[in-house]
Design a protein around this motif. Sequence first.
Motif, PDB file in Angstrom:
ATOM      1  N   THR A   1       1.057   3.925  -3.218  1.00 26.32           N
ATOM      2  CA  THR A   1       0.807   5.558  -3.144  1.00 26.32           C
ATOM      3  C   THR A   1       1.740   6.194  -3.573  1.00 26.32           C
ATOM      4  O   THR A   1       1.576   7.223  -4.148  1.00 26.32           O
ATOM      5  CB  THR A   1       0.622   5.753  -1.630  1.00 26.32           C
TER       6      THR A   1
ATOM      7  N   ASN B   1      -7.127  15.204  -1.449  1.00 28.40           N
ATOM      8  CA  ASN B   1      -7.277  15.634  -2.787  1.00 28.40           C
ATOM      9  C   ASN B   1      -6.893  17.108  -2.661  1.00 28.40           C
ATOM     10  O   ASN B   1      -7.453  17.819  -1.954  1.00 28.40           O
ATOM     11  CB  ASN B   1      -8.543  15.290  -3.306  1.00 28.40           C
TER      12      ASN B   1
ATOM     13  N   PRO C   1      -3.954   8.194  -3.489  1.00 26.10           N
ATOM     14  CA  PRO C   1      -4.724   7.405  -2.650  1.00 26.10           C
ATOM     15  C   PRO C   1      -3.943   7.594  -0.974  1.00 26.10           C
ATOM     16  O   PRO C   1      -2.974   8.004  -0.924  1.00 26.10           O
ATOM     17  CB  PRO C   1      -4.494   5.940  -2.997  1.00 26.10           C
ATOM     18  N   PHE C   2      -4.791   7.819  -0.004  1.00 29.18           N
ATOM     19  CA  PHE C   2      -4.611   7.946   1.096  1.00 29.18           C
ATOM     20  C   PHE C   2      -3.924   9.196   1.396  1.00 29.18           C
ATOM     21  O   PHE C   2      -3.375   9.405   2.307  1.00 29.18           O
ATOM     22  CB  PHE C   2      -3.617   6.944   1.626  1.00 29.18           C
ATOM     23  N   TRP C   3      -4.191  10.197   0.511  1.00 26.69           N
ATOM     24  CA  TRP C   3      -3.952  11.610   0.682  1.00 26.69           C
ATOM     25  C   TRP C   3      -5.048  12.327   0.222  1.00 26.69           C
ATOM     26  O   TRP C   3      -6.015  12.333  -0.326  1.00 26.69           O
ATOM     27  CB  TRP C   3      -2.795  11.732  -0.252  1.00 26.69           C
TER      28      TRP C   3
ATOM     29  N   ASN D   1      -4.963  13.345  -7.440  1.00 26.70           N
ATOM     30  CA  ASN D   1      -5.665  12.322  -6.771  1.00 26.70           C
ATOM     31  C   ASN D   1      -4.594  11.306  -6.323  1.00 26.70           C
ATOM     32  O   ASN D   1      -4.399  10.280  -7.146  1.00 26.70           O
ATOM     33  CB  ASN D   1      -6.744  11.693  -7.806  1.00 26.70           C
TER      34      ASN D   1
ATOM     35  N   SER E   1       0.911  -1.322  -0.004  1.00 29.18           N
ATOM     36  CA  SER E   1       0.029   0.115   0.080  1.00 29.18           C
ATOM     37  C   SER E   1       0.815   1.155  -0.228  1.00 29.18           C
ATOM     38  O   SER E   1       0.646   2.150  -0.685  1.00 29.18           O
ATOM     39  CB  SER E   1      -0.917   0.051   1.171  1.00 29.18           C
TER      40      SER E   1
ATOM     41  N   VAL F   1       1.731   6.003  -7.215  1.00 27.75           N
ATOM     42  CA  VAL F   1       0.587   6.648  -7.943  1.00 27.75           C
ATOM     43  C   VAL F   1       0.765   8.302  -7.610  1.00 27.75           C
ATOM     44  O   VAL F   1       0.603   9.099  -8.543  1.00 27.75           O
ATOM     45  CB  VAL F   1      -0.609   6.545  -7.361  1.00 27.75           C
TER      46      VAL F   1
END
Length: 190
Positions: A29, A175, A171-173, A169, A25, A32
Motif C-alpha cells: 500500500t 479513491n 489500495p485500502f484507501w 487509486n 499488505s 503504490v
Amino acid sequence: MMRASGSGQKREEGSALVETALSISVMLTVMVGIMQLCLVMYASVFVNEAAREATRYASVRGSNSCTDLSTFPNCNLGPTSSPISVLTTYVQGLGYPLPNTSNLQVTTASWNYVTLDGSGFGYSQWTSAAACTGASDPGPSGTPPGGGNPCNYPGNMVTVQVQYAMPLNIPFWTNANVTLTSQSSMLIAN
C-alpha cells in the motif's frame, strides 16, 4: 518432549505467516501510494506545460490576427468569442499522457494595460484590478482601438488557468482526486 517443542514451532510458523501477510499488505500500500504521488508530480509537469501552451495559443490570436483565416484558425480570441471552449479543445488535443484529459478545465481572463501615474511621465504597470470585461475597456494607449475588441488588443495581457483532477487509486484507501492547477500570463502579440 519433542512433541511439545514441535507444536510450539507450528504456532510460531502460523503467526509468522500472518505477520508477513500484514506487513506485505502495508508495504505494498505504501509503495503504490508513493508511485501514485510520483504520477501526480508527473501530471503536474503536463498541467504546467498545458497552461503555457494555451497562453501562447491565445496570445497570438488577438484582435489583429485575422488576416488569413485559412492558415490561422481561431483568430480574434477575446472574452466575447468563447475562448474557453477553443482553448479547452486545444489543450485536450495536445496529447499529454494524462489518465483522463476530459478532467482538464481551462479558464481565461484578459487584462488591460493601465497607467497608474496620471502625470504623463510614463510610469505604468500591469495590475489585476484592470480586468477587461468588454468593448468599453481602453486599449494600451488608454483609448479604445479602432475595430476589434479592446480586451484582446495587442499589448494587453491574457491569463490562462488550467486545472486537472488527477485520480488517486491507492489500495485500502478511499479513491480521491488531487486538483492540480497552473496559471500562465502573456502579452497579446497580434
